[in-house]
Design an enzyme around this catalytic site. Structure first.
Site, PDB file in Angstrom:
ATOM      1  N   LYS A   1       0.855  -1.184   0.000  1.00 18.00           N
ATOM      2  CA  LYS A   1       0.000   0.000   0.000  1.00 18.00           C
ATOM      3  C   LYS A   1       0.892   1.235   0.000  1.00 18.00           C
ATOM      4  O   LYS A   1       1.546   1.537   1.005  1.00 18.00           O
ATOM      5  CB  LYS A   1      -0.926  -0.040   1.225  1.00 18.00           C
TER       6      LYS A   1
ATOM      7  N   ASP B   1      -7.512  -0.849 -11.062  1.00 21.86           N
ATOM      8  CA  ASP B   1      -8.452  -1.425 -10.092  1.00 21.86           C
ATOM      9  C   ASP B   1      -9.678  -0.516  -9.934  1.00 21.86           C
ATOM     10  O   ASP B   1     -10.732  -0.775 -10.515  1.00 21.86           O
ATOM     11  CB  ASP B   1      -7.728  -1.642  -8.756  1.00 21.86           C
TER      12      ASP B   1
ATOM     13  N   LYS C   1     -13.298  -7.098  -8.543  1.00 19.27           N
ATOM     14  CA  LYS C   1     -13.818  -7.277  -7.185  1.00 19.27           C
ATOM     15  C   LYS C   1     -15.306  -7.603  -7.296  1.00 19.27           C
ATOM     16  O   LYS C   1     -16.047  -6.890  -7.996  1.00 19.27           O
ATOM     17  CB  LYS C   1     -13.617  -5.999  -6.364  1.00 19.27           C
TER      18      LYS C   1
HETATM   19 MG    MG Z   1      -6.038  -2.196  -5.695  1.00 17.82          MG
END
Ligand code: MG
Length: 378
Positions: A165, A241, A265
């Site tokens: 991250k 994403d 997702k």
């Molecule tokens: Mg991501």
């Protein structure tokens, strides 16, 4: 076979590491998850789960999920749970947008379809490839040395793919990527996920500074056009994403060659039905994927496993075992990682049995059973 009642339960999922931090100072200590139960008139029950990554990651939040289910569920009572495309069209006609609200209901209906056909969901989603599939470990944002130590420790547990991250101070992010890359061994893969956190000048500085590091760059900036510009200024493999939120976005990304990998997702697309559609389109277009969800516990992890395990392995870059990040188990029978890999259950449906004592009483219940009538949001 008809849907008789839809219920939603609220469950807190505290994090094993205490907190999860990512770009822009965003962090979560306890995830607020919604578990959905769909009961049918022939006694078969299915379960699903939706767990946003806090209220500030995607346009989704936990209470919104439950309010949305209370709004949508009355339209679904009496519908067939096993005619999934038809059910999804019904959901889209009754509630515009809000894909995450529909995700848990759709997931529970796949669980029902699997139970009534006696098949694991991965078979119904296309087939179960090989013995297991590959996972990544997300590394919460900390100081560079701490993140490097986490990677080394998770590597000892068997993971070979790591998602850092970043998306913070660009100078610190450069140090983060360099410190972690020194811990890697041949065959490991490293992704630096900025989660939209950099402005373009910051992203350019980072990708240039780590030019010699074998690292994938994920979603550096907020806007698709900004990400595309950075993609065209770097030789690093590139992942999109947050920008990939539906079929239109996928087609555009393919036309622009804007990504080497996209992140599918389940709740971002609105459930297994639509995530499968996106997955199959990616396979047809030759685009690799990370298959996961925004977050979740045992039930989300089971659903992810079925979608990931039914994806041709050469197209599956990685997947996630969210139930290993949290301290509460919400279901028996969920898959668990083994040496950085995981396998979908071969039991009918999702292969999970919810722990009803952990779920407690429903906070939303819509439909007609002997005990409950009408809609309620507690
Ligand atoms: Mg991501």
């Amino acid at each position: 076979m008809k849907i008789q009642q839809i219920s939603a339960y609220q469950v807190d999922l505290p994090l094993l590491e205490g907190s999860y931090k990512w770009s822009g100072g965003k962090s979560v200590d306890i995830f607020d998850s919604t578990i959905v139960q769909v009961d049918t008139d022939n006694g078969v029950t299915g379960f699903g789960e939706v767990c946003p990554l806090g209220p500030f990651y995607l346009p989704a939040y936990a209470k919104g999920c439950r309010a949305g289910i209370a709004e949508l569920a009355p339209h679904l009572i009496g519908e067939s749970p096993i005619q999934l495309e038809r059910l999804n069209r019904k959901m889209d006609a009754a509630l515009k947008g809000h894909p995450y609200v529909k995700s848990g209901i759709d997931m529970a209906c796949w669980d029902i379809l699997g139970k009534v056909t006696g098949q694991p969901v991965c078979f119904l989603l296309g087939g179960r490839y090989e013995d297991d599939f590959v996972l990544y470990r997300a590394i919460s944002q900390e100081l560079p040395e701490a993140m490097a130590a986490r990677v080394a420790a998770y590597r000892e547990e068997g993971y070979r793919r790591f998602q850092l991250k970043v998306g913070g101070n660009p100078d610190t992010d450069i140090e983060r990527i360099r410190a972690v890359s020194e811990k890697l061994r041949p065959g490991d893969k490293l992704v630096a996920d900025a989660n939209t956190g950099w402005l373009m000048h910051e992203a350019v500085r980072v990708v240039r500074a780590v030019q010699q590091v074998d690292v994938y760059i994920e979603q550096p900036c907020l806007a698709y056009s900004e990400c595309l510009a950075i993609r065209n200024r770097t030789s690093h493999p590139f992942v999109l994403d947050e920008s990939i939120d539906g079929i239109e976005a996928l087609l555009r990304a393919k036309a622009d060659l804007a990504a080497d990998i996209v992140n599918i997702k389940i709740s971002k697309f609105g459930g297994l039905t639509k995530a499968r559609q996106a997955r199959d389109l990616c396979v047809s277009m030759g685009l690799a994927m990370t298959i996961e969800d925004s977050w979740g516990g045992d039930i989300t992890t089971a659903a992810i496993a079925h979608l990931a395990h039914s994806t041709p392995p050469e197209f599956l870059f990685s997947s996630t075992d969210f139930n290993s990040y949290v301290t509460v188990s919400t279901a028996e029978g969920a898959p668990h990682r083994d040496q950085g890999r995981m396998a979908a259950s071969v039991a009918p449906g999702l292969g999970i049995r919810p722990r009803m004592d952990v779920l407690g009483k429903p906070v939303v219940q819509v439909g007609h059973s002997r005990k409950v009538r009408g809609a309620a949001l507690v």
